[in-house]
Design a protein around this motif. Structure first.
Motif, PDB file in Angstrom:
ATOM      1  N   UNK A  18       0.849  -1.187   0.000  1.00 12.81           N
ATOM      2  CA  UNK A  18       0.000   0.000   0.000  1.00 12.81           C
ATOM      3  C   UNK A  18       0.890   1.243   0.000  1.00 12.81           C
ATOM      4  N   UNK A  19       0.535   2.234  -0.791  1.00 13.50           N
ATOM      5  CA  UNK A  19       1.300   3.497  -0.947  1.00 13.50           C
ATOM      6  C   UNK A  19       2.563   3.333  -1.784  1.00 13.50           C
ATOM      7  N   UNK A  20       2.672   2.213  -2.500  1.00 16.09           N
ATOM      8  CA  UNK A  20       3.822   2.094  -3.411  1.00 16.09           C
ATOM      9  C   UNK A  20       3.566   2.876  -4.701  1.00 16.09           C
ATOM     10  N   UNK A  21       2.322   3.272  -4.946  1.00 11.36           N
ATOM     11  CA  UNK A  21       2.032   4.112  -6.111  1.00 11.36           C
ATOM     12  C   UNK A  21       1.328   3.403  -7.247  1.00 11.36           C
ATOM     13  N   UNK A  22       0.726   2.258  -6.981  1.00 12.47           N
ATOM     14  CA  UNK A  22       0.042   1.499  -8.041  1.00 12.47           C
ATOM     15  C   UNK A  22      -1.072   2.337  -8.686  1.00 12.47           C
ATOM     16  N   UNK A  23      -1.877   3.003  -7.836  1.00  9.04           N
ATOM     17  CA  UNK A  23      -3.000   3.784  -8.369  1.00  9.04           C
ATOM     18  C   UNK A  23      -2.512   5.069  -9.041  1.00  9.04           C
ATOM     19  N   UNK A  24      -1.595   5.766  -8.383  1.00 11.33           N
ATOM     20  CA  UNK A  24      -1.102   7.050  -8.915  1.00 11.33           C
ATOM     21  C   UNK A  24      -0.330   6.843 -10.207  1.00 11.33           C
ATOM     22  N   UNK A  25       0.638   5.952 -10.186  1.00 14.17           N
ATOM     23  CA  UNK A  25       1.451   5.721 -11.390  1.00 14.17           C
ATOM     24  C   UNK A  25       0.623   5.004 -12.458  1.00 14.17           C
ATOM     25  N   UNK A  26      -0.289   4.124 -12.019  1.00 16.06           N
ATOM     26  CA  UNK A  26      -1.063   3.314 -12.962  1.00 16.06           C
ATOM     27  C   UNK A  26      -1.920   4.145 -13.897  1.00 16.06           C
ATOM     28  N   UNK A  27      -2.594   5.145 -13.358  1.00 10.62           N
ATOM     29  CA  UNK A  27      -3.494   5.946 -14.207  1.00 10.62           C
ATOM     30  C   UNK A  27      -2.686   6.806 -15.176  1.00 10.62           C
ATOM     31  N   UNK A  28      -1.531   7.283 -14.740  1.00 10.75           N
ATOM     32  CA  UNK A  28      -0.669   8.085 -15.629  1.00 10.75           C
ATOM     33  C   UNK A  28      -0.137   7.199 -16.761  1.00 10.75           C
ATOM     34  N   UNK A  29       0.280   5.995 -16.379  1.00  2.98           N
ATOM     35  CA  UNK A  29       0.793   5.032 -17.358  1.00  2.98           C
ATOM     36  C   UNK A  29      -0.266   4.707 -18.416  1.00  2.98           C
ATOM     37  N   UNK A  30      -1.502   4.499 -17.959  1.00  2.00           N
ATOM     38  CA  UNK A  30      -2.592   4.161 -18.886  1.00  2.00           C
ATOM     39  C   UNK A  30      -2.830   5.295 -19.879  1.00  2.00           C
ATOM     40  N   UNK A  31      -2.804   6.526 -19.393  1.00  2.00           N
ATOM     41  CA  UNK A  31      -3.003   7.677 -20.290  1.00  2.00           C
ATOM     42  C   UNK A  31      -1.875   7.765 -21.307  1.00  2.00           C
ATOM     43  N   UNK A  32      -0.673   7.567 -20.796  1.00  2.00           N
ATOM     44  CA  UNK A  32       0.519   7.671 -21.654  1.00  2.00           C
ATOM     45  C   UNK A  32       0.513   6.629 -22.767  1.00  2.00           C
ATOM     46  N   UNK A  33       0.065   5.419 -22.427  1.00  2.00           N
ATOM     47  CA  UNK A  33       0.115   4.320 -23.397  1.00  2.00           C
ATOM     48  C   UNK A  33      -1.209   4.136 -24.142  1.00  2.00           C
ATOM     49  N   UNK A  34      -2.193   4.987 -23.863  1.00  2.00           N
ATOM     50  CA  UNK A  34      -3.507   4.868 -24.513  1.00  2.00           C
ATOM     51  C   UNK A  34      -4.206   3.577 -24.119  1.00  2.00           C
ATOM     52  N   UNK A  35      -4.033   3.173 -22.864  1.00  2.00           N
ATOM     53  CA  UNK A  35      -4.660   1.929 -22.386  1.00  2.00           C
ATOM     54  C   UNK A  35      -5.837   2.248 -21.466  1.00  2.00           C
ATOM     55  N   UNK A  36      -6.640   1.221 -21.187  1.00  4.57           N
ATOM     56  CA  UNK A  36      -7.704   1.394 -20.193  1.00  4.57           C
ATOM     57  C   UNK A  36      -7.080   1.361 -18.805  1.00  4.57           C
ATOM     58  N   UNK A  37      -7.841   1.794 -17.804  1.00  5.76           N
ATOM     59  CA  UNK A  37      -7.333   1.751 -16.431  1.00  5.76           C
ATOM     60  C   UNK A  37      -8.396   1.158 -15.511  1.00  5.76           C
ATOM     61  N   UNK A  38      -7.972   0.208 -14.710  1.00  3.37           N
ATOM     62  CA  UNK A  38      -8.872  -0.394 -13.707  1.00  3.37           C
ATOM     63  C   UNK A  38      -8.171  -0.369 -12.364  1.00  3.37           C
TER      64      UNK A  38
END
Ligand SMILES: Nc1ncnc2c1ncn2[C@@H]1O[C@H](COP(=O)(O)OP(=O)(O)O)[C@@H](O)[C@H]1O
Ligand SMILES: O=C(O)C1=C[C@@H](OP(=O)(O)O)[C@@H](O)[C@H](O)C1
Ligand SMILES: [Mg+2]
Length: 174
Positions: free
Chosen positions: A20-40
């Protein structure tokens, strides 16, 4: 690997695991936008299906009830080309991890203990799953072994910014 597993691996998902707090949610949504992927975010899937906040599920049904709800939520998703931010406790579900590993690449966002506990100052209010009698330090040590066990790729982001973390993930998967 059988044909079913091969097909699923080709669904091109990126699954983020870690404390928890490793950044899965924060980094994940940025990554999805960057790569044009969906985010869950599986935490949100749990909240939607249970119609309750995570902390209330833990309060009402204890840690075991929460882990059951988390496993059910993980097994209910059928994503393609998605970045999936999991909850830190997802690694307690063998079935959940087997499924996630079958639908994409599992990336462990690793953070050193000292840095993590700086970020996790509100461990009680965050509703972090602690097993009976387990201290936060023991939780960290016990979980590290599980994250390592299930990871296809490990990224150490102890001294990185969120942007650095996203960049490292992109580099590792391309
Ligand atoms: N290198 C980093 N990578 C990701 N998040 C970071 C990093 N450094 C600091 N943070 C911060 O740590 C917190 C991570 O929270 P969150 O994304 O909710 O984590 P998780 O979903 O893994 O519990 C955020 O406040 C984020 O800004
Ligand atoms: O690691 C844990 O025990 C938990 C992490 C949380 O998600 P994040 O890892 O996104 O904070 C959430 O699933 C729940 O509060 C339990
Ligand atoms: Mg999260």
């Amino acid at each position: 690997m059988n044909n079913f597993d091969k097909d699923n691996k080709n669904r091109g998902n990126i699954i983020l695991i870690g404390m928890p707090a490793s950044g899965k949610s924060t980094a994940g949504v940025i990554l999805a936008k960057l790569l044009g992927m969906n985010f869950i975010d599986t935490d949100l899937v749990i909240q939607q299906s249970e119609e309750k906040l995570l902390c209330d599920i833990i309060k009402e049904r204890s840690v075991e009830g929460f882990l059951e709800a988390e496993e059910k939520a993980v097994l209910s998703i059928h994503p393609s080309k998605a970045v999936i931010a999991t909850g830190g406790s997802v690694v307690y579900s063998e079935a959940g991890m087997k499924y996630l590993r079958s639908i994409g690449k599992v990336i462990y966002l690793k953070v050193g203990k000292e840095e993590l506990f700086k970020r996790l100052h509100n461990i009680k209010q965050r509703g972090v799953v602690l097993k009976a009698g387990e201290t936060p330090e023991e939780m960290y040590d016990n979980r590290c072994a599980l994250y390592e066990k299930y990871a296809d790729i490990t990224i150490d982001e102890t001294n990185s910014s969120v942007e650095d973390t996203v960049e490292m993930i992109v580099r590792m998967i391309s």
